[in-house]
Design a protein around this motif. Structure first.
Motif, mmCIF file in Angstrom:
data_model
loop_
_atom_site.group_PDB
_atom_site.id
_atom_site.type_symbol
_atom_site.label_atom_id
_atom_site.label_comp_id
_atom_site.label_asym_id
_atom_site.label_seq_id
_atom_site.Cartn_x
_atom_site.Cartn_y
_atom_site.Cartn_z
ATOM 1 N N PRO A 1 -21.315 65.194 42.486
ATOM 2 C CA PRO A 1 -22.269 66.100 43.167
ATOM 3 C C PRO A 1 -23.717 65.914 42.743
ATOM 4 C CG PRO A 1 -20.333 67.305 42.407
ATOM 5 C CD PRO A 1 -20.223 65.920 41.832
ATOM 6 N N VAL A 2 -23.954 65.490 41.509
ATOM 7 C CA VAL A 2 -25.326 65.330 41.029
ATOM 8 C C VAL A 2 -26.070 64.268 41.827
ATOM 9 C CG1 VAL A 2 -26.731 64.672 39.029
ATOM 10 C CG2 VAL A 2 -24.761 66.175 38.721
ATOM 11 N N LEU A 3 -25.342 63.318 42.389
ATOM 12 C CA LEU A 3 -25.997 62.243 43.134
ATOM 13 C C LEU A 3 -26.579 62.721 44.460
ATOM 14 C CD1 LEU A 3 -23.413 59.373 42.520
ATOM 15 C CD2 LEU A 3 -25.774 59.421 41.689
ATOM 16 N N ALA A 4 -26.003 63.778 45.022
ATOM 17 C CA ALA A 4 -26.402 64.203 46.364
ATOM 18 C C ALA A 4 -27.903 64.466 46.493
ATOM 19 C CB ALA A 4 -25.585 65.423 46.785
ATOM 20 N N PRO A 5 -28.520 65.277 45.617
ATOM 21 C CA PRO A 5 -29.963 65.499 45.788
ATOM 22 C C PRO A 5 -30.804 64.262 45.512
ATOM 23 C CG PRO A 5 -29.192 66.534 43.762
ATOM 24 C CD PRO A 5 -27.969 66.099 44.521
ATOM 25 N N LEU A 6 -30.294 63.337 44.715
ATOM 26 C CA LEU A 6 -31.041 62.120 44.435
ATOM 27 C C LEU A 6 -31.024 61.154 45.616
ATOM 28 C CD1 LEU A 6 -29.851 61.448 40.765
ATOM 29 C CD2 LEU A 6 -32.110 62.263 41.485
ATOM 30 N N LEU A 7 -29.985 61.264 46.444
ATOM 31 C CA LEU A 7 -29.841 60.346 47.569
ATOM 32 C C LEU A 7 -30.372 60.926 48.878
ATOM 33 C CD1 LEU A 7 -26.210 59.054 46.884
ATOM 34 C CD2 LEU A 7 -28.347 57.859 46.412
ATOM 35 N N ALA A 8 -30.696 62.206 48.883
ATOM 36 C CA ALA A 8 -31.103 62.866 50.118
ATOM 37 C C ALA A 8 -32.308 62.179 50.759
ATOM 38 C CB ALA A 8 -31.424 64.332 49.836
ATOM 39 N N ASP A 9 -32.169 61.880 52.053
ATOM 40 C CA ASP A 9 -33.269 61.302 52.849
ATOM 41 C C ASP A 9 -33.749 59.959 52.299
ATOM 42 O OD1 ASP A 9 -33.292 63.613 54.505
ATOM 43 O OD2 ASP A 9 -34.516 64.643 53.013
ATOM 44 N N ARG A 10 -32.872 59.213 51.659
ATOM 45 C CA ARG A 10 -33.248 57.899 51.135
ATOM 46 C C ARG A 10 -32.238 56.862 51.614
ATOM 47 N NH1 ARG A 10 -34.189 58.871 44.702
ATOM 48 N NH2 ARG A 10 -35.009 56.756 44.793
ATOM 49 N N ASN A 11 -32.714 55.670 51.860
ATOM 50 C CA ASN A 11 -31.843 54.542 52.183
ATOM 51 C C ASN A 11 -31.348 53.974 50.864
ATOM 52 O OD1 ASN A 11 -30.540 52.316 53.197
ATOM 53 N ND2 ASN A 11 -32.418 51.218 53.786
ATOM 54 N N ALA A 12 -30.363 54.661 50.278
ATOM 55 C CA ALA A 12 -30.017 54.398 48.886
ATOM 56 C C ALA A 12 -28.513 54.473 48.655
ATOM 57 C CB ALA A 12 -30.733 55.386 47.969
ATOM 58 N N PHE A 13 -28.115 53.953 47.517
ATOM 59 C CA PHE A 13 -26.736 53.966 47.036
ATOM 60 C C PHE A 13 -26.741 54.573 45.638
ATOM 61 C CE2 PHE A 13 -23.564 51.805 44.359
ATOM 62 C CZ PHE A 13 -22.391 52.069 45.056
ATOM 63 N N GLY A 14 -25.795 55.476 45.354
ATOM 64 C CA GLY A 14 -25.755 56.139 44.059
ATOM 65 C C GLY A 14 -24.457 55.888 43.326
ATOM 66 N N TRP A 15 -24.550 55.870 41.995
ATOM 67 C CA TRP A 15 -23.418 55.490 41.156
ATOM 68 C C TRP A 15 -23.518 56.202 39.811
ATOM 69 C CZ3 TRP A 15 -23.746 50.473 37.946
ATOM 70 C CH2 TRP A 15 -22.545 50.213 37.290
ATOM 71 N N LYS A 16 -22.445 56.883 39.429
ATOM 72 C CA LYS A 16 -22.363 57.519 38.119
ATOM 73 C C LYS A 16 -21.484 56.675 37.216
ATOM 74 C CE LYS A 16 -20.587 61.670 35.814
ATOM 75 N NZ LYS A 16 -19.912 62.970 35.998
ATOM 76 N N TRP A 17 -21.922 56.514 35.969
ATOM 77 C CA TRP A 17 -21.277 55.541 35.075
ATOM 78 C C TRP A 17 -21.469 55.978 33.635
ATOM 79 C CZ3 TRP A 17 -24.175 52.156 31.847
ATOM 80 C CH2 TRP A 17 -23.497 51.051 31.336
ATOM 81 N N ARG A 18 -20.431 55.857 32.830
ATOM 82 C CA ARG A 18 -20.478 56.234 31.416
ATOM 83 C C ARG A 18 -21.003 55.073 30.589
ATOM 84 N NH1 ARG A 18 -16.720 55.354 27.321
ATOM 85 N NH2 ARG A 18 -16.506 56.971 25.698
#
Length: 335
Positions: A183-200
């Motif tokens: 869920p944390v990725l959602a606001p970071l990706l909003a309205d952007r031509n982007a790909f998000g990834w969470k990783w330890r």
């Protein structure tokens, strides 16, 4: 007054050029015998470490004797020609005036001798180094003369991000390479031509027992590109199989803004910024951690890609983007 050996060492780091002969690592020969951008940057990093070593203040000595870690905090590299496995690389490190903010700055040039005997410029880089005092170094002696002004207690706290952050999802070992649906990725990706990834963040991407090092961010940049291309339907293997195309990188840059720590969750956002006609596209990588309920950006970088067609086991040639690549870069919903 006679200068002490430590004063001479500090002066050499700040004022004297150095040159070292290196060979690209075999690990970087992923496609035919060409060396990928990450391993070109590894040559730059190794040359900078050799520069300190030749001056008499190796990274090991700085940490063990003086309690400071040597951190590359900025790396901006332009690849001018392809390097191959076993190419003898002559790498020169030239100190340049600092920025007043405590960084030691260098320009690094890579020359390669071709099989016909000609020597050509293969890459050029701009590098910034910080000396970070270890938390347990309260009783360590002062660093060699001339370097004291470049020692800091921290590499920074990162840049605060003004977005509302939902509760994060859990980090599961079963996620393997990480997840894309936190869920944390959602606001970071909003309205952007982007790909998000969470990783330890694993320990083997870190150094000095705690923090993600610049080479770790290079690996992160390489991997998020791989995942992005697969997500957009033009994975590296598919493009190789279908048409013998490979991505090529003429430019990459990374800047550390704060200290991301071992076993923290790193939120990486890869954004397509601009497509230059049919030849190259530029993207940005931003890396965040979540602390005390707030996001902080810990590093940022850019990378420029084109495509080349493999002609044979030795040669390749640049190609224009086609509709399939343009649609993938434009993102979901594009025509």
């Amino acid at each position: 007054m006679t200068s002490s050996p430590t004063d001479i060492a500090g002066k050499a780091v700040r004022e004297t050029d150095s040159t070292v002969l290196l060979t690209p690592r075999y690990e970087g020969t992923n496609i035919c015998t060409w060396i990928g951008f990450k391993h070109v940057n590894y040559l730059v990093e190794e040359a900078v470490l050799a520069h300190f070593r030749s001056a008499g203040v190796s990274a090991r000595d700085l940490y063990e004797e003086y309690g400071v870690g040597l951190d590359l905090v900025e790396l901006d590299t332009r690849v001018l020609t392809a390097l191959h496995a076993d190419d003898p690389a002559r790498v020169t490190v030239r100190p340049v005036d600092g920025d007043g903010g405590g960084a030691l700055r260098f320009r690094v040039g890579i020359e390669v001798e071709q099989r016909d005997g000609a020597t050509i410029r293969a890459a050029s880089s701009k590098v910034a180094v910080r000396l970070r005092r270890a938390d347990d170094a309260t009783d360590a002696p002062p660093v060699p003369g001339g370097l004291a002004g470049h020692v800091a207690d921290s590499l920074g706290a990162g840049e605060p991000v003004d977005v509302a952050v939902p509760p994060p999802g859990g980090t599961r070992l079963a996620d393997g390479r990480g997840g894309t649906d936190d869920p944390v990725l959602a606001p970071l990706l909003a309205d952007r031509n982007a790909f998000g990834w969470k990783w330890r963040i694993p320990y083997f991407y870190c150094h000095f027992s705690e923090r993600l090092q610049l080479s770790g961010y290079l690996r992160q940049l390489e991997e998020v590109v791989d995942l992005f291309l697969a997500d957009r339907g033009i994975s590296i293997r598919d493009m190789l199989t279908d048409r013998q195309w490979i991505p090529v990188v003429p430019h990459s840059a990374i800047r550390i803004l704060g200290e991301a720590l071992m076993e923290e969750d790193l939120y990486t956002v890869y954004t397509v910024d601009e497509v230059f006609k049919d030849f190259t596209y530029r993207s940005t990588m931003d890396c965040y951690v979540l602390r005390d309920g707030a996001l902080r950006r810990m590093a940022t970088g850019t990378i420029t890609h084109g495509y080349a067609r493999i002609r044979n086991r030795r040669d390749w040639s640049l190609v224009d983007f086609d509709d399939r690549v343009h649609r993938a870069l434009a993102g979901p919903g594009s025509r």
